[in-house]
Design a protein around this motif. Structure first.
Motif, PDB file in Angstrom:
ATOM      1  N   UNK B  81      -7.213   3.223   7.421  1.00 42.00           N
ATOM      2  CA  UNK B  81      -7.011   4.236   6.384  1.00 42.00           C
ATOM      3  C   UNK B  81      -7.581   5.581   6.813  1.00 42.00           C
ATOM      4  N   UNK B  86      -3.277   7.972   7.193  1.00 42.21           N
ATOM      5  CA  UNK B  86      -3.023   8.416   5.817  1.00 42.21           C
ATOM      6  C   UNK B  86      -1.812   9.347   5.780  1.00 42.21           C
ATOM      7  N   UNK B  87      -1.751  10.300   6.689  1.00 47.65           N
ATOM      8  CA  UNK B  87      -0.622  11.231   6.621  1.00 47.65           C
ATOM      9  C   UNK B  87       0.670  10.575   7.075  1.00 47.65           C
ATOM     10  N   UNK B  88       0.571   9.438   7.739  1.00 43.61           N
ATOM     11  CA  UNK B  88       1.778   8.678   8.066  1.00 43.61           C
ATOM     12  C   UNK B  88       1.961   7.522   7.082  1.00 43.61           C
ATOM     13  N   UNK B  89       1.560   7.772   5.860  1.00 43.79           N
ATOM     14  CA  UNK B  89       1.892   6.893   4.738  1.00 43.79           C
ATOM     15  C   UNK B  89       1.192   5.542   4.759  1.00 43.79           C
ATOM     16  N   UNK B  90      -0.072   5.550   5.150  1.00 44.23           N
ATOM     17  CA  UNK B  90      -0.831   4.293   5.115  1.00 44.23           C
ATOM     18  C   UNK B  90      -0.862   3.683   3.705  1.00 44.23           C
ATOM     19  N   UNK B  91      -0.839   4.533   2.687  1.00 49.36           N
ATOM     20  CA  UNK B  91      -0.809   4.003   1.305  1.00 49.36           C
ATOM     21  C   UNK B  91       0.373   3.086   1.107  1.00 49.36           C
ATOM     22  N   UNK B  92       1.512   3.526   1.640  1.00 53.09           N
ATOM     23  CA  UNK B  92       2.719   2.729   1.506  1.00 53.09           C
ATOM     24  C   UNK B  92       2.616   1.425   2.269  1.00 53.09           C
ATOM     25  N   UNK B  93       1.934   1.480   3.388  1.00 54.18           N
ATOM     26  CA  UNK B  93       1.744   0.263   4.177  1.00 54.18           C
ATOM     27  C   UNK B  93       0.899  -0.747   3.407  1.00 54.18           C
ATOM     28  N   UNK B  96       3.070  -2.090   0.593  1.00 52.27           N
ATOM     29  CA  UNK B  96       4.090  -3.025   1.061  1.00 52.27           C
ATOM     30  C   UNK B  96       3.465  -4.379   1.407  1.00 52.27           C
ATOM     31  N   UNK B 129       1.404   4.704  11.340  1.00 50.85           N
ATOM     32  CA  UNK B 129       0.284   3.952  10.783  1.00 50.85           C
ATOM     33  C   UNK B 129       0.032   2.676  11.576  1.00 50.85           C
ATOM     34  N   UNK B 141       4.219   1.367  12.439  1.00 45.80           N
ATOM     35  CA  UNK B 141       4.703   0.287  11.584  1.00 45.80           C
ATOM     36  C   UNK B 141       5.786   0.760  10.634  1.00 45.80           C
ATOM     37  N   UNK B 142       6.766  -0.086  10.485  1.00 47.08           N
ATOM     38  CA  UNK B 142       7.823   0.108   9.497  1.00 47.08           C
ATOM     39  C   UNK B 142       7.876  -1.188   8.697  1.00 47.08           C
ATOM     40  N   UNK B 143       8.519  -1.185   7.537  1.00 48.83           N
ATOM     41  CA  UNK B 143       8.604  -2.439   6.780  1.00 48.83           C
ATOM     42  C   UNK B 143       9.184  -3.580   7.618  1.00 48.83           C
TER      43      UNK B 143
END
Ligand code: SF4
Ligand code: FES
Lengths: 451, 166
Positions: B81, B86-93, B96, B129, B141-143
């Motif tokens: 984190x 964070x700026x590459x969407x760690x929240x979303x990771x 998910x 991320x 990482x991607x979904x």
């Protein structure tokens, strides 16, 4: 491409250079020369004359540090090689170890020879376990080749290196905290002891960063004059590893002449901004340095030039932010990190960092006014009174935010809240697909050697 | 009782060192891997084998990120984190992973396989991320990538050896 010294043996397939690869490029020639033809003092003198400065962030002259070990100091003496780097944005040492492990090993042994040490300790964080295993393997290879252990290369110098696995925590990167960690104590910093007099087990200990030690072999082999031609600026001693991450097209770790201009690192080596992104600012040396203003892009990235510009070089880890990223949010993230990693020893740090985070959260939510901004400034100033450098470091992004981006902070005040929320703004959190090519092969990924 | 091999491995480690203190973390790691976490029982063994008191061990165990005093899954998913992630969407990771596994951050899946934890920067920022599982780094990482990683771990859970610094 400018001269590659530390990354000379970097390979496209990312495999670490073997002992044979390293030797083919002149590896261990410096050690041979040192133990056969030079006195320890001569080695120290060369390193001192080269102007090499510590790459862990403090920038202390390396040769001088070594010279602090008294000639009549007791044995065993220790070398502590720091591979902790847990500060967000920093990954140069991991890449260096995975590129050329023997370069690092030779650097440690040379340092050991210079101060007539007996043991080296490779301090390595738990998330680099793959690197710890790699090093253990290569240390054994070096031992079998007579480059480590008893009577190195037939000389009367004996020295061996152990890998010490840490169990995590950023404060373990601080040299005295690291010594406590190795000695099985709770790793709080200890400012009372001078490591070169009384470090590990109360004995003389030299602590250096991986990158610093890896710079030593080529200096001994090629000489001081050669070393001084490497830098781009008058005080940019040698080459430097700059790791660049964030909203850039080609994030990575680059070996460039020391003192390369900040803007050239971002817009040259790292390929400029990601498509669709526009440069707002960066943290030039990791999260314990300040956000910069646009004109700082002209500043050479070496210790003195950065200092003159009111900034610090830190680890040379550039984190780049896009125009659409809210810096209040970014600073909250950074303070959350520092609050979690504080060792908790002293009050300014333990209480002050969460407090700054709290004020910023109120600013972000639109619940704060101008007076809260002043309060934030006061608390950030108060970090100077903490026990070690951790807390003042944590306050640096706050200082930068208030100095260069006060208008952006003000836009949040008095009920207005974050201006960066809304349509078309790519906010952190909206993770659907990645906005970069997936260029890293899975295999390299899983072996921990991507880069 | 510890398996004889582990008991011997630790005893030897302690015997060979000049300073038992230097080996405490290694001893904890070995016991932790055996018990799945650094349980009270594991701590008792650590005290017995190193001659340290329980308080001394607790003082260390509660300081470090990679020593776990609570039970957790076979695979600990350390999600970075740090600010670059964070700026590459760690929240979303996080989001998910948690939805996929049906847990909150810090919780373990019902089958005992996975625990999701936030962690300090993993030194893989250029591949943000990023996350770390069982000593292996995963980045960009991607979904879809996360799905593949989880499937692989799940399918081979019994045969993948656990690394020391889990
Ligand atoms: S400043 Fe922070 S990290 Fe340093 S001693 Fe104080 S509490 Fe610990
Ligand atoms: S910030 Fe996530 S790996 Fe460094």
């Amino acid at each position: 491409m400018s001269e590659q010294v530390l990354f000379k043996n970097r390979r496209v397939d990312c495999r670490p250079a073997s002992l044979a690869d390293y030797r083919a490029g002149g590896g261990y020639e410096a050690l041979t020369k040192a133990v056969r033809t030079m006195t320890p003092d001569e080695v120290i003198k060369v390193v001192m004359d080269s102007g090499l400065r510590g790459r862990g962030g403090a920038g202390f002259p390396t040769g001088r540090k070594w010279s602090f070990v008294r000639k009549d100091a007791p044995h065993p003496r220790y070398i502590q090689c720091n591979t902790d780097e847990m500060e967000p944005g920093t990954f140069k040492d991991r890449i260096l170890v995975n590129t050329d492990p023997h370069l690092v090993i030779e650097g440690i042994v040379l340092c050991g020879y210079a101060v007539q040490a007996d043991h080296g300790v490779f301090f390595i964080r738990p998330s680099y376990d793959a690197d710890a295993r790699l090093l253990e393997r290569e240390l054994e290879v070096a031992r079998e080749a007579g480059l480590l252990g008893k009577n190195i290369l037939g000389s009367d110098f004996s020295f061996d290196i152990d890998v010490h696995r840490s169990a995590g925590r950023y404060i373990c990167g601080e040299s005295s905290a690291q010594a406590n960690a190795i000695m099985g104590k709770r790793p709080n910093p200890d400012k009372n002891s001078h490591m070169t007099d009384s470090g590990l087990w109360g004995l003389p200990t030299v602590v250096n960063n991986v990158e610093t030690l890896a710079s030593v072999p080529s200096i001994l082999r090629n000489g001081v004059e050669w070393f001084q031609t490497l830098a781009a600026s008058p005080t940019g001693d040698g080459t430097k590893l700059y790791s660049v991450s964030g909203e850039v097209a080609e994030p990575g770790c680059f070996e460039l002449p020391g003192g390369t201009r900040l803007g050239d690192i971002i817009f040259g080596a790292a390929g400029g901004m990601l498509p669709g992104a526009e440069f707002k600012t960066c943290l030039p040396g990791g999260t314990s340095t300040s956000f910069v203003a646009r004109e700082h892009l002209e500043t050479p990235m070496d210790f003195d030039s950065m200092k003159k510009a009111g900034l610090s070089l830190g680890t040379g880890s550039v984190i780049v932010f896009d125009k659409n990223t809210c810096l209040v949010q970014a600073t909250i993230n950074i303070l959350a990190y520092f609050a979690r990693e504080s060792c908790g020893w002293c009050t300014p740090c333990r209480e002050g960092i969460p407090y700054m985070k709290h004020i910023l959260e109120r600013i972000e939510a639109g619940e704060a006014g101008e007076r809260d901004v002043e309060l934030l400034q006061r608390v950030a100033d108060g970090m100077e009174h903490a026990y070690c450098g951790f807390a003042p470091g944590a306050a640096m992004p706050v200082h930068g935010l208030l100095k260069h981006f006060r208008d952006e902070v003000r836009e949040h005040l008095d009920g207005r809240g974050c201006p960066f929320v809304g349509e078309g703004v790519a906010k952190p959190g909206l993770w659907t697909s990645l906005d970069r090519d997936e260029t890293v092969p899975d295999e390299a990924d899983s072996e921990g050697r991507d880069g | 009782m510890l398996p004889r091999e582990l008991e011997q491995e630790i005893a030897e480690m302690v015997r060979e060192t000049d300073h038992v203190e230097e080996k405490i973390i290694d001893v904890i790691y070995l016991l932790q891997r055996h018990f799945g976490y650094f349980s009270d029982e594991a701590m008792g063994h650590a005290a017995r084998l190193t001659g340290k008191t329980l308080v001394e061990l607790e003082e260390l165990a509660t300081f470090y990120d990679f020593i776990y005093r609570e039970p957790l899954g076979r695979f600990v998913i350390h999600v970075c984190d740090g600010v670059t992630c964070w700026m590459h969407h760690e929240n979303g990771l996080f989001d998910y992973l948690c939805r996929k596994l049906g847990v909150e951050v810090g919780e373990t899946t019902a089958d005992g396989l996975f625990t999701v934890l936030p962690t300090a920067c993993l030194g893989n920022c250029h591949n943000a991320p990023a996350m770390l599982v069982n000593g292996e780094h995963y980045g960009r990482l991607t979904p879809e990538k996360v799905d593949r990683i989880l499937d692989n771990l799940r399918e081979n859970a019994d045969t993948i050896p656990l690394c020391l610094c889990r």
